[in-house]
Enzyme design. Structure first.
Site, short mmCIF file in Angstrom:
data_model
loop_
_atom_site.label_atom_id
_atom_site.label_comp_id
_atom_site.label_asym_id
_atom_site.label_seq_id
_atom_site.Cartn_x
_atom_site.Cartn_y
_atom_site.Cartn_z
N SER A 142 45.02 -8.01 42.99
CA SER A 142 44.31 -9.09 42.30
C SER A 142 45.31 -9.86 41.46
O SER A 142 46.25 -9.29 40.90
CB SER A 142 43.21 -8.51 41.41
OG SER A 142 42.68 -9.49 40.54
N TYR A 155 40.25 -2.22 35.46
CA TYR A 155 40.39 -2.90 36.75
C TYR A 155 41.82 -3.37 36.96
O TYR A 155 42.42 -3.14 38.02
CB TYR A 155 39.42 -4.07 36.80
CG TYR A 155 39.52 -4.92 38.05
CD1 TYR A 155 38.92 -4.52 39.24
CD2 TYR A 155 40.20 -6.14 38.04
CE1 TYR A 155 38.99 -5.30 40.38
CE2 TYR A 155 40.28 -6.93 39.17
CZ TYR A 155 39.68 -6.51 40.35
OH TYR A 155 39.76 -7.28 41.48
#
Length: 250
Positions: A142, A155
């Site tokens: 990401s 995350y």
């Protein structure tokens, strides 16, 4: 760059970015072991896949936080399919709150689904890849890993772990004919964006940061995955490809 005749394990395959890419692989003629925890989304994927391409969809509902159960399910499916040629570790959870509000159990839960389940998938798939002398592993990272996002620390940490594993595995598995890369999506309009309270403001924020002044669409991810999974990418390993409209540049 055809990936026809390949068997692909795709976790999170029924989600916002997973479903269109799965359909793309089916059109190419691949067999896709589509893993997701959401039965309704898997059913929708099966409906969307009906009659598409020459590929074969094998839906598999699984709780990736149950690593022992997930390993057993994958091992059975891999044996039935004759092995796994491509692993795409895409499934993830992304709770959002300030760092001080996360418990250590919260951090561990994110790590378990986002990272540890991917390790299990590779452990199941690698023997077949090594015996065949060919394989592709793609970890979905990401652009949050590059900084600039608050309230997502577990995350972001999990995506950093996947980048690290990408490099370590690429170094170790290259001798077997297996490449390992990471694909880092930018801000795509999926259900994940629902955590943002001001959708229009968030879209303006995204476009201000991208050099390409449009929102990404699932086909952008599908095309990049298809390339990294193909023979055409056989001399690329240990890399992170940012598919983000020119947001992060290195």
């Amino acid at each position: 760059m055809s990936i026809g005749a390949k068997t692909i394990l795709y976790t999170g395959a029924a989600g916002g970015l997973g479903l269109p890419a799965t359909l793309h692989f089916l059109r190419e003629g691949a067999t896709v072991l589509a893993v997701d925890h959401d039965a309704a989304k898997l059913a929708a994927l099966a409906d969307a896949a009906a009659g598409i391409g020459a590929g074969r969809l094998v839906p598999l509902q699984a709780d990736l936080s149950d690593l022992t159960g997930f390993r057993a399910l994958l091992a059975d499916q891999a044996a039935a399919l004759g092995g796994l040629d491509v692993v795409i570790n895409n499934a993830a959870i992304y709770p959002a709150k300030p760092f001080e509000d996360y418990s250590i159990e919260d951090h561990q839960a994110v790590q378990r689904v986002n990272v540890d389940a991917g390790i299990v998938a590779v452990q199941v798939a690698l023997p077949h890849m090594r015996a065949r002398g060919w394989g592709r592993i793609i970890n979905i990272a990401s652009i949050t890993f590059y900084g600039g996002w608050a309230n997502l620390s577990p995350y972001v940490a999990s995506k950093g772990a996947l980048v690290g594993l990408t490099r370590a595995w690429a170094r170790e598995f290259g001798a077997y004919g297996v490449t390992v890369n990471a694909l880092s999506p930018g801000a795509f309009p999926t259900d994940a964006e629902k955590i943002h309270p001001d959708p229009e403001g968030y879209t303006r924020f995204v476009l201000d940061h991208q050099s390409v002044k449009r929102r990404g669409h699932p086909g952008d991810i599908a095309a990049a995955l298809s390339f990294l999974a193909s023979d055409a990418a056989g001399f690329i390993s240990g890399q992170t490809l940012n598919v983000d409209g020119g947001w992060v540049m290195h």
